[in-house]
Design an enzyme around this catalytic site. Structure first.
Site, PDB file in Angstrom:
ATOM      1  N   ASP A 231       9.966 110.880  42.739  1.00 11.26           N
ATOM      2  CA  ASP A 231      10.730 111.848  41.967  1.00 11.26           C
ATOM      3  C   ASP A 231      10.292 111.743  40.510  1.00 11.26           C
ATOM      4  O   ASP A 231       9.496 110.886  40.159  1.00 11.26           O
ATOM      5  CB  ASP A 231      12.232 111.591  42.132  1.00 11.26           C
ATOM      6  CG  ASP A 231      12.623 110.215  41.628  1.00 11.26           C
ATOM      7  OD1 ASP A 231      13.822 109.948  41.483  1.00 11.26           O
ATOM      8  OD2 ASP A 231      11.721 109.377  41.383  1.00 11.26           O
ATOM      9  N   SER A 232      10.852 112.594  39.634  1.00 14.07           N
ATOM     10  CA  SER A 232      10.383 112.612  38.244  1.00 14.07           C
ATOM     11  C   SER A 232      10.969 111.491  37.411  1.00 14.07           C
ATOM     12  O   SER A 232      10.470 111.178  36.346  1.00 14.07           O
ATOM     13  CB  SER A 232      10.750 113.943  37.601  1.00 14.07           C
ATOM     14  OG  SER A 232      12.175 114.020  37.515  1.00 14.07           O
ATOM     15  N   GLY A 233      12.057 110.901  37.887  1.00 12.72           N
ATOM     16  CA  GLY A 233      12.704 109.843  37.122  1.00 12.72           C
ATOM     17  C   GLY A 233      13.881 110.354  36.310  1.00 12.72           C
ATOM     18  O   GLY A 233      14.744 109.596  35.893  1.00 12.72           O
ATOM     19  N   GLY A 234      13.910 111.658  36.085  1.00 12.22           N
ATOM     20  CA  GLY A 234      14.944 112.241  35.233  1.00 12.22           C
ATOM     21  C   GLY A 234      16.351 112.053  35.763  1.00 12.22           C
ATOM     22  O   GLY A 234      17.250 111.617  35.046  1.00 12.22           O
ATOM     23  N   PHE A 235      16.521 112.366  37.012  1.00  9.81           N
ATOM     24  CA  PHE A 235      17.851 112.286  37.609  1.00  9.81           C
ATOM     25  C   PHE A 235      18.418 110.879  37.555  1.00  9.81           C
ATOM     26  O   PHE A 235      19.575 110.657  37.201  1.00  9.81           O
ATOM     27  CB  PHE A 235      17.798 112.778  39.056  1.00  9.81           C
ATOM     28  CG  PHE A 235      19.114 112.717  39.756  1.00  9.81           C
ATOM     29  CD1 PHE A 235      19.390 111.713  40.671  1.00  9.81           C
ATOM     30  CD2 PHE A 235      20.112 113.646  39.472  1.00  9.81           C
ATOM     31  CE1 PHE A 235      20.610 111.654  41.313  1.00  9.81           C
ATOM     32  CE2 PHE A 235      21.348 113.584  40.107  1.00  9.81           C
ATOM     33  CZ  PHE A 235      21.593 112.586  41.025  1.00  9.81           C
TER      34      PHE A 235
ATOM     35  N   ASP B 177      12.702 117.918  35.396  1.00 12.36           N
ATOM     36  CA  ASP B 177      13.521 119.108  35.180  1.00 12.36           C
ATOM     37  C   ASP B 177      14.678 118.749  34.264  1.00 12.36           C
ATOM     38  O   ASP B 177      15.023 117.579  34.109  1.00 12.36           O
ATOM     39  CB  ASP B 177      14.060 119.624  36.512  1.00 12.36           C
ATOM     40  CG  ASP B 177      14.973 118.605  37.155  1.00 12.36           C
ATOM     41  OD1 ASP B 177      16.091 118.967  37.543  1.00 12.36           O
ATOM     42  OD2 ASP B 177      14.561 117.420  37.261  1.00 12.36           O
TER      43      ASP B 177
ATOM     44  N   GLY C  21      19.963 119.484  42.808  1.00  9.00           N
ATOM     45  CA  GLY C  21      21.232 119.694  42.138  1.00  9.00           C
ATOM     46  C   GLY C  21      22.357 119.924  43.109  1.00  9.00           C
ATOM     47  O   GLY C  21      23.487 120.186  42.727  1.00  9.00           O
TER      48      GLY C  21
ATOM     49  N   ASP D 241      15.640 114.230  51.904  1.00  8.38           N
ATOM     50  CA  ASP D 241      15.676 112.798  51.621  1.00  8.38           C
ATOM     51  C   ASP D 241      17.115 112.410  51.342  1.00  8.38           C
ATOM     52  O   ASP D 241      17.874 113.238  50.833  1.00  8.38           O
ATOM     53  CB  ASP D 241      14.827 112.451  50.390  1.00  8.38           C
ATOM     54  CG  ASP D 241      15.602 112.617  49.094  1.00  8.38           C
ATOM     55  OD1 ASP D 241      15.701 113.765  48.613  1.00  8.38           O
ATOM     56  OD2 ASP D 241      16.155 111.615  48.582  1.00  8.38           O
TER      57      ASP D 241
ATOM     58  N   CYS E  41      19.984 106.620  73.050  1.00  6.33           N
ATOM     59  CA  CYS E  41      18.980 106.261  72.049  1.00  6.33           C
ATOM     60  C   CYS E  41      17.976 105.265  72.614  1.00  6.33           C
ATOM     61  O   CYS E  41      18.349 104.306  73.293  1.00  6.33           O
ATOM     62  CB  CYS E  41      19.663 105.664  70.811  1.00  6.33           C
ATOM     63  SG  CYS E  41      18.517 105.187  69.502  1.00  6.33           S
TER      64      CYS E  41
ATOM     65  N   CYS F 206      15.924 103.328  70.826  1.00  7.77           N
ATOM     66  CA  CYS F 206      15.470 102.328  69.858  1.00  7.77           C
ATOM     67  C   CYS F 206      15.731 100.915  70.357  1.00  7.77           C
ATOM     68  O   CYS F 206      16.558 100.709  71.246  1.00  7.77           O
ATOM     69  CB  CYS F 206      16.115 102.551  68.485  1.00  7.77           C
ATOM     70  SG  CYS F 206      17.754 101.820  68.282  1.00  7.77           S
TER      71      CYS F 206
ATOM     72  N   CYS G 244      19.447  99.808  70.421  1.00 12.15           N
ATOM     73  CA  CYS G 244      20.275 100.334  71.505  1.00 12.15           C
ATOM     74  C   CYS G 244      19.815  99.846  72.871  1.00 12.15           C
ATOM     75  O   CYS G 244      20.602  99.747  73.802  1.00 12.15           O
ATOM     76  CB  CYS G 244      20.305 101.860  71.451  1.00 12.15           C
ATOM     77  SG  CYS G 244      21.186 102.443  69.983  1.00 12.15           S
TER      78      CYS G 244
ATOM     79  N   HIS H  17      18.306 101.330  63.537  1.00 10.70           N
ATOM     80  CA  HIS H  17      18.816 102.361  64.443  1.00 10.70           C
ATOM     81  C   HIS H  17      19.008 103.691  63.716  1.00 10.70           C
ATOM     82  O   HIS H  17      18.622 104.743  64.212  1.00 10.70           O
ATOM     83  CB  HIS H  17      20.137 101.931  65.088  1.00 10.70           C
ATOM     84  CG  HIS H  17      20.884 103.070  65.710  1.00 10.70           C
ATOM     85  ND1 HIS H  17      20.559 103.601  66.942  1.00 10.70           N
ATOM     86  CD2 HIS H  17      21.874 103.861  65.218  1.00 10.70           C
ATOM     87  CE1 HIS H  17      21.337 104.640  67.204  1.00 10.70           C
ATOM     88  NE2 HIS H  17      22.149 104.821  66.179  1.00 10.70           N
TER      89      HIS H  17
END
Lengths: 411, 380
Positions: free
Chosen positions: B105-109, B159, B225, B275, B313, B315, B318, B343
């Protein structure tokens, strides 16, 4: 369970073969420490990346399950092997576990043994313990250690209990640091119908110098053809003391504590050469046998923890990455370290006042340290079979001592 | 309105990666996204590896469960171990030993939400250094440079971050400033590989913003946002509006979206990438993701439940463990978090795969539980 001694070393150490469950395990061997049956940080799918069958021998304490899950549920699930999905592994039950349930000998009495656990003080009666063993169904289990007279009345139960649990019984030998008491207990237990012996009451703050005489006094009395297990001897030097006295199985929290501290084991396993260590003495945090990966010298070090090490951690990651993980307190550091490390914080702190030991989680360490320590045991076995154990032992101890002294002097 | 005429000349950015649509169902798309380190299939979920690691999982486990892209947080990595060190050691892929794709990410948030006294001016984000308290400035250009040192496959342009709850002229200001910043990145000869842009949530202004971004022909677009507490109705409406206006042949990334239900709905509306820290964070609180919703392993009722977390599942958790055993681990032993994280991420990766294949196969249909609490897939 079947145990045979295959080779002897001059001083009294022996190399053997323990056949238990579906495994044939060479001794002297390390029991991997677990919490509730699984290693602290190495998840079961990663466990298989460790050498087998060495890494299949797991220690656990039934007391871990004092809360959170009932014995009935454990039985319903089919016992430990089913509950943990580790069908090929060998589980050895010990009532005490240095990381979370320390025996409280003061409060133990004829009724049972007392333990300090995260759930508070627990008084476990022999019958309760037997219920735990019956539902968990470990391959091997040590009896609840307490006053000898109380156990005398349990003698009759033992044979029937053997049949119920199907696991091999290891008689516990206690007695603290008094040689006479130890001898008495050993004689008493030696006469019983047990498959092996578990030496308890070590690693509780006694000095390492006391070990050889205590251990020797006990093992002298015990029959040769039954395996001897010990809890609480963790340091490499202590392991060597135990091997020399004729101990076959070692349960220790060395790896766990080293991993928590951010240490990685590095002592060369192929041979110990004094002069090989010379140029590394000036490194911060190195004593020739382990490195503290939190040290800033590793920030940009793109080499693996140990060149040539075949563990998952060394094959995939660098010291720089683990250094970063430790600094940002990420769990992955400990997973990686445990898979590769082994604990002796008090000594480390006393000798290296400059070392900062932070207790944070890290995953990567776990993997490397376990791998490495299993390798240490392999070297011990080879030395015994090759008739060079005494030499190997002296060499190792002296080299470590030199390092520790040199590091302390230059600190 | 007077801002529009002061736009600088627009520049075109070469789209180095392509999105190849493999299948559609109404507005949903299943696509192939080619990145330098990995060819991905969308829709997909990206786990968040804030500090260069997913908490408690090794890179080999992540590969095993089918993870395609991992997100790294620029702010955290720039702090420790620093982008310069990562660059020196060959980039984040090498540093972590992750052979597949990475997104930063840009780091701004992070700055605005984590730091005291962070503020946004026309120049960039001003903040107090967490190391020594000195005033510092993160410009859009520098954010790109830091991310390039880290070396992710996808990087984000800085941004002007605005809280979703804010209304009024600040929104407009943020939107136009963001566009100006994007132009600075493009014009400043920053070696922009795949630049993505963030929108804000304010509906009216958004149209202008989206148009502005689309005109700049960026390699991909991110809708951000959201996921900040606005109600679901607005959330879906905003996503729908954005995807309708964004070009078909570019990937659409909805940031911070992690509830399985939200992912399915956004995919139905034409988004491709997501994400969120939710799956791993909730695992550390003892909660497992299951088709019916969630399972709280801490509950006493779990103590005697010998069933696996999710019988459907595949995995390793499970397949090997009962709810009862996980119950006795959670919150007490690190292993509990590890197994649940494994899981939960397995679940999210399977969700991604199922989304992709059901759209490709043409049978994409969602069944949403009446109280919107769970969603299950039905394949025709």
């Amino acid at each position: 369970m079947k145990f045979t001694v295959k080779a002897w070393s001059k001083g009294g150490g022996r190399a053997g073969l323990l056949q238990v469950g579906s495994c044939s395990i060479e001794t002297p061997a390390l029991l991997l420490n677990t919490r509730k049956g699984l290693p602290a940080f190495i998840s079961p799918d990663l466990l298989s990346s460790l050498p087998t069958p060495d890494s299949r021998l797991l220690q656990f304490s039934p007391l871990h399950f004092s809360e959170g899950i009932s014995l009935k549920t454990i039985s319903e699930l089919g016992g430990l092997h089913q509950m943990l999905g580790l069908h090929e592994h060998v589980f050895a039950a010990v009532p005490r576990d240095s990381t979370i349930s320390l025996p409280d000998y003061q409060s133990s009495n004829k009724m049972g043994a007392s333990f300090e656990t995260p759930c508070g003080r627990l008084l476990i009666k022999p019958l309760q313990y037997m219920e735990m063993i019956s539902s968990m169904k470990p391959n091997m289990w040590a009896t609840l250690a307490d006053e000898v007279p109380a156990w005398v009345s349990e003698k009759r139960n033992k044979a029937s209990v053997d049949r119920t649990t199907g696991g091999a019984v290891f008689g516990s030998i206690v007695g603290g640091s008094k040689i006479e008491e130890r001898k008495r207990c050993a004689k008493e237990v030696a006469e019983r119908n047990v498959s092996g012996f578990c030496l308890g009451g070590f690693g509780l703050g006694e000095s390492m110098d006391e070990h050889p005489s205590l251990l020797g006094a006990i093992t002298e009395i015990l029959p040769e053809d039954k395996p001897r297990q010990i809890c609480g001897l963790g340091l490499p030097e202590e392991v060597l003391q135990g091997v020399a006295a004729g101990i076959d199985l070692f349960d220790s929290t060395y790896i766990y504590h080293l991993t928590l501290g951010g240490f990685a084991l590095t002592f060369p396993l192929e041979e110990i050469r004094r002069h090989g260590y010379g140029d590394q003495l000036s490194d911060t945090g190195r004593d020739g046998s382990k490195i503290n990966l939190k040290a800033t010298i590793y920030r940009k070090d793109t080499s693996p923890i140990l060149e040539g090490c075949k563990c998952y951690t060394c094959q995939n990651h660098t010291k720089a990455y683990i250094n970063h993980l430790l600094n940002v307190h990420e769990m992955l550091a400990q997973i990686l370290l445990e898979m590769y490390v082994p604990s002796f914080l008090p000594i480390a702190v006393a000798l290296f006042p400059g070392l900062v030991i932070l207790t944070r989680n890290s995953c990567h360490f776990s993997s490397h340290n376990t791998h490495h320590y299993l390798g240490f045991f392999r070297v011990i076995r080879e030395a015994i079979k090759g008739g060079t154990f005494e030499e190997f032992r002296q060499n190792f101890v002296e080299t470590r001592r030199d390092h520790i002294l040199a590091a302390a002097l230059s600190a | 309105m007077e801002y529009i005429s002061s736009y600088p000349v627009r520049a075109k950015v070469q789209a180095a990666a392509g999105v190849k649509i493999l299948g559609r169902f109404n507005r949903a798309r299943a696509a192939q996204l080619t990145l330098p380190h990995f060819v991905c299939q969308t829709p997909l979920f990206m786990p968040v590896g804030t500090q260069g690691t997913i908490k408690g999982l090794t890179t080999s486990q992540l590969e095993e469960i089918g993870c395609q892209i991992i997100l790294g947080n620029t702010y955290h990595l720039a702090l420790r171990p620093t982008s310069e060190l990562i660059d020196e050691l060959g980039g984040l892929h090498n540093f972590m030993n992750w052979p597949r794709a990475l997104l930063t990410d840009s780091g701004g948030f992070q700055m605005v939400s984590l730091l005291h006294l962070a503020d946004i001016t026309e120049k960039g984000v001003t903040f107090q250094s967490p190391v020594d308290g000195k005033p510092m400035l993160l410009t859009p250009e520098e954010s790109i440079q830091i991310q390039n040192r880290i070396g992710a496959d996808i990087i984000m342009a800085l941004d002007d971050v605005v809280k979703t709850t804010i209304t009024g002229p600040r929104i407009e200001e943020a939107m136009y400033r963001t566009l100006r910043w994007i132009d600075r990145c493009i014009a400043g000869n920053c070696p922009v590989t795949h630049t993505w842009k963030l929108d804000d949530t304010y509906l009216l202004v958004k149209d202008i913003c989206v148009k502005g971004l689309v005109e700049r022909d960026l390699p991909g677009y991110a809708i951000g946002g959201l996921a900040g507490g606005e109600d679901k109705d607005s959330f879906w409406r905003v996503v729908a509006q954005c995807t309708a206006a964004l070009p078909e042949d570019k990937p659409r990334y909805v940031m911070g979206v992690g509830y399985p239900l939200d992912i399915v709905v956004c995919s139905a509306l034409g988004a491709d990438m997501y994400d969120c820290v939710y799956p791993t964070r909730t695992a550390r609180f003892g909660t497992a993701l299951i088709p019916e919703g969630v399972l709280k392993l801490k509950h006493q009722a779990m103590a005697n439940d010998t069933r696996p977390i999710d019988p459907t599942c595949e995995c390793m958790v499970c397949k090997n463990y009962s709810r009862a055993y996980i119950h006795c681990l959670v919150t007490k032993d690190a292993m509990g978090s590890q197994l649940l994280s494994y899981h939960n991420l397995f679940y999210m990766m399977k969700l991604s795969r199922d989304l992709h294949s059901s759209i490709v196969d043409g049978g994409f249909r969602m069944e949403i539980h009446s109280d919107m609490s769970s969603v299950s897939f039905v394949n025709y």
